[in-house]
Write an enzyme that holds these catalytic residues in place. Structure first.
Site, PDB file in Angstrom:
ATOM      1  N   ARG A 253      29.586-119.544  35.727  1.00  0.00           N
ATOM      2  CA  ARG A 253      30.703-118.845  36.390  1.00  0.00           C
ATOM      3  C   ARG A 253      30.098-117.647  37.120  1.00  0.00           C
ATOM      4  NH1 ARG A 253      36.243-118.004  33.509  1.00  0.00           N
ATOM      5  NH2 ARG A 253      36.922-118.109  35.682  1.00  0.00           N
TER       6      ARG A 253
ATOM      7  N   ASP B 165      36.030-108.313  35.755  1.00  0.00           N
ATOM      8  CA  ASP B 165      34.918-109.272  35.650  1.00  0.00           C
ATOM      9  C   ASP B 165      33.632-108.694  36.207  1.00  0.00           C
ATOM     10  OD1 ASP B 165      37.389-111.097  35.446  1.00  0.00           O
ATOM     11  OD2 ASP B 165      35.679-112.297  34.796  1.00  0.00           O
TER      12      ASP B 165
ATOM     13  N   ASN C  37      38.666-108.829  39.451  1.00  0.00           N
ATOM     14  CA  ASN C  37      39.391-109.301  38.271  1.00  0.00           C
ATOM     15  C   ASN C  37      40.238-110.500  38.711  1.00  0.00           C
ATOM     16  OD1 ASN C  37      40.073-108.967  35.429  1.00  0.00           O
ATOM     17  ND2 ASN C  37      42.114-108.393  36.134  1.00  0.00           N
ATOM     18  N   LYS C  38      40.953-111.069  37.770  1.00  0.00           N
ATOM     19  CA  LYS C  38      41.737-112.285  38.033  1.00  0.00           C
ATOM     20  C   LYS C  38      42.568-112.171  39.306  1.00  0.00           C
ATOM     21  CE  LYS C  38      41.749-115.384  36.235  1.00  0.00           C
ATOM     22  NZ  LYS C  38      40.882-116.500  36.702  1.00  0.00           N
TER      23      LYS C  38
ATOM     24  N   GLN D  90      46.927-117.586  32.046  1.00  0.00           N
ATOM     25  CA  GLN D  90      46.301-116.828  30.949  1.00  0.00           C
ATOM     26  C   GLN D  90      47.246-115.750  30.400  1.00  0.00           C
ATOM     27  OE1 GLN D  90      44.766-117.685  33.774  1.00  0.00           O
ATOM     28  NE2 GLN D  90      42.558-117.880  33.548  1.00  0.00           N
TER      29      GLN D  90
ATOM     30  N   ARG E  59      36.687-117.932  27.808  1.00  0.00           N
ATOM     31  CA  ARG E  59      36.856-117.279  29.102  1.00  0.00           C
ATOM     32  C   ARG E  59      37.080-115.793  28.849  1.00  0.00           C
ATOM     33  NH1 ARG E  59      40.935-114.992  27.834  1.00  0.00           N
ATOM     34  NH2 ARG E  59      41.170-114.316  29.972  1.00  0.00           N
ATOM     35  N   GLY E  60      37.123-115.037  29.969  1.00  0.00           N
ATOM     36  CA  GLY E  60      37.167-113.583  29.837  1.00  0.00           C
ATOM     37  C   GLY E  60      35.721-113.109  29.857  1.00  0.00           C
TER      38      GLY E  60
HETATM   39  O1  MRU Z   1      39.217-116.875  34.536  1.00  0.00           O
HETATM   40  P1  MRU Z   1      39.257-116.016  33.306  1.00  0.00           P
HETATM   41  O2  MRU Z   1      40.352-116.349  32.375  1.00  0.00           O
HETATM   42  O3  MRU Z   1      37.897-115.947  32.644  1.00  0.00           O
HETATM   43  O4  MRU Z   1      39.540-114.565  33.889  1.00  0.00           O
HETATM   44  C1  MRU Z   1      39.583-113.483  33.002  1.00  0.00           C
HETATM   45  C2  MRU Z   1      39.904-112.190  33.639  1.00  0.00           C
HETATM   46  O5  MRU Z   1      40.062-112.085  34.831  1.00  0.00           O
HETATM   47  C3  MRU Z   1      39.923-111.005  32.735  1.00  0.00           C
HETATM   48  O6  MRU Z   1      40.843-110.060  33.187  1.00  0.00           O
HETATM   49  C4  MRU Z   1      38.529-110.359  32.733  1.00  0.00           C
HETATM   50  O7  MRU Z   1      37.537-111.307  32.446  1.00  0.00           O
HETATM   51  C5  MRU Z   1      38.435-109.243  31.786  1.00  0.00           C
HETATM   52  S1  MRU Z   1      38.432-109.795  30.125  1.00  0.00           S
HETATM   53  C6  MRU Z   1      38.294-108.491  29.096  1.00  0.00           C
END
Ligand code: MRU
Length: 355
Positions: A98, A250, A260-261, A209, A54-55
């Site tokens: 995703r 993202d 972002n998250k 996370q 993820r990320g």
């Molecule tokens: O759902 P996730 O864990 O993939 O979400 C990740 C995030 O929101 C991160 O902040 C984003 O992908 C940047 S990672 C360098």
């Protein structure tokens, strides 16, 4: 493989070894560090969906190798036009796993272009496979270098300070990229420059996370990290006056609006109220310049169980509804600057991007 800011502390999350894809299964951290084999595209899609990888940048790197697997799994003669259609359909399915992280689509499309050129040039199946493998390795290597550049540009914002306190959300670190991270890379670079770094990591409900991953990697790298529940951010800002908030992204639209998250938007509002600079750190592959603003960014909605039954324990009665968007969009006006691998962009972002 070149050293990065974190390679001595944190294992690589995407590994290509003897033409086999391996991933660090992040669902098991911090309790267990396990590398899993990804023998086929179906297993990769499942790993992306359940957040084993993820990320945004790490998903893009893994998906680039996924395109190698797509080519391998597409049976038939590659000179047959039906082969290309079948291969493209597999790539498209992978790119859709995703929807918010644009790096996924970006990496898949970049590798597809290499495949299309190879097909147009009547390359053999073995040559096509070698070209795709090389492109995926390039993407991973570029990501590694971009992360350290982001760290360097971000750390320069704090030059001259002996100690800084930074607040972050979710995990935008080595675990989220092919290298040392985006937001956390700034912390690693500042620390490497002799600045003492203290970090507050939001736990990041519902999948934690921040608590599970950010705290794990910062602690391994020797950064002083304190985990807080998401709803503590306002009081921590008032009491501890962090020097800045730094988060990942993202997808960033042409005007700087940033997905972002979930929870990032709220944190940006709190930062503005407390007069704390709010930085987004991301590589250029996270910009989606086809979107004029954040309104067009698709927001992934995830399963009820992540909120209602965290870690298998029923916490929400079955007759109550649950809303579980994985991301939110922070308007550009709440973002002090965007730290990229090419430098720090200041608003107005469309002008900084040369649009
Ligand atoms: O759902 P996730 O864990 O993939 O979400 C990740 C995030 O929101 C991160 O902040 C984003 O992908 C940047 S990672 C360098």
């Amino acid at each position: 493989m070149a050293q990065t800011l974190t390679s001595q502390y944190i294992p690589a999350v995407v590994v290509w070894e003897n033409s086999r894809l391996k991933l660090l299964d992040q669902t098991l951290l911090p309790a267990e560090e396990r590398i899993i084999d990804i023998p086929d595209v179906h297993t990769l899609e499942d790993a992306i969906l359940r957040l084993a990888v993820r990320g945004a940048p790490a998903i893009g790197c893994a998906a680039a190798f996924g395109v190698v697997l797509c080519a391998h799994e597409t049976v038939g003669d590659i000179s047959d036009p039906g082969w290309k259609a079948n291969f493209d359909a597999r790539c498209h399915h992978l790119a859709e796993t995703r929807p918010t992280a644009v790096n996924l689509r970006w990496a898949v499309e970049r590798c597809q272009k290499v495949a299309h050129a190879a097909l147009a040039n009547k390359k053999s199946r073995a040559d096509l496979a070698a070209l795709l493998e090389q492109e995926a390795l390039n993407i991973l290597d570029e990501d590694r270098r971009m992360c350290d550049q982001i760290g360097k540009h971000g750390a320069a914002l704090f030059e001259g300070k002996r100690e800084i306190t930074l607040m972050t959300h979710c995990n935008a670190g080595a675990l989220a990229t092919g290298g040392s991270g985006t937001a956390l890379s700034v912390m690693y670079a500042a620390q490497a420059a002799g600045i003492r770094v203290k970090a507050f990591a939001d736990e990041t409900r519902p999948l934690l996370q921040g608590a599970r991953l950010t705290a794990w990697e910062l602690a391994r790298a020797g950064v002083d990290v304190t985990v807080i529940c998401d709803n503590m951010a306002a009081s921590v800002m008032r009491a501890h006056k962090p020097d800045a908030c730094i988060v990942g992204a993202d997808r960033i639209a042409a005007n700087g609006d940033t997905a972002n998250k979930i929870g990032t938007y709220g944190l940006a509002i709190l930062a503005k109220h407390h007069g704390i600079p709010f930085y987004v750190a991301a590589p250029y592959s996270t910009f989606d310049l086809t979107l004029p603003n954040g309104a067009g960014i698709p927001i992934e909605e995830r399963k009820r169980a992540e909120v209602a039954e965290p870690y298998g324990k029923l916490c929400v009665p079955p007759n109550a509804k649950v809303f579980n968007p994985a991301f939110d969009v922070t308007p550009a006006e709440l973002i002090t600057a965007i730290i990229t691998d090419r430098g720090v962009l200041k608003p107005p972002y469309s002008k900084a991007l040369g649009l």
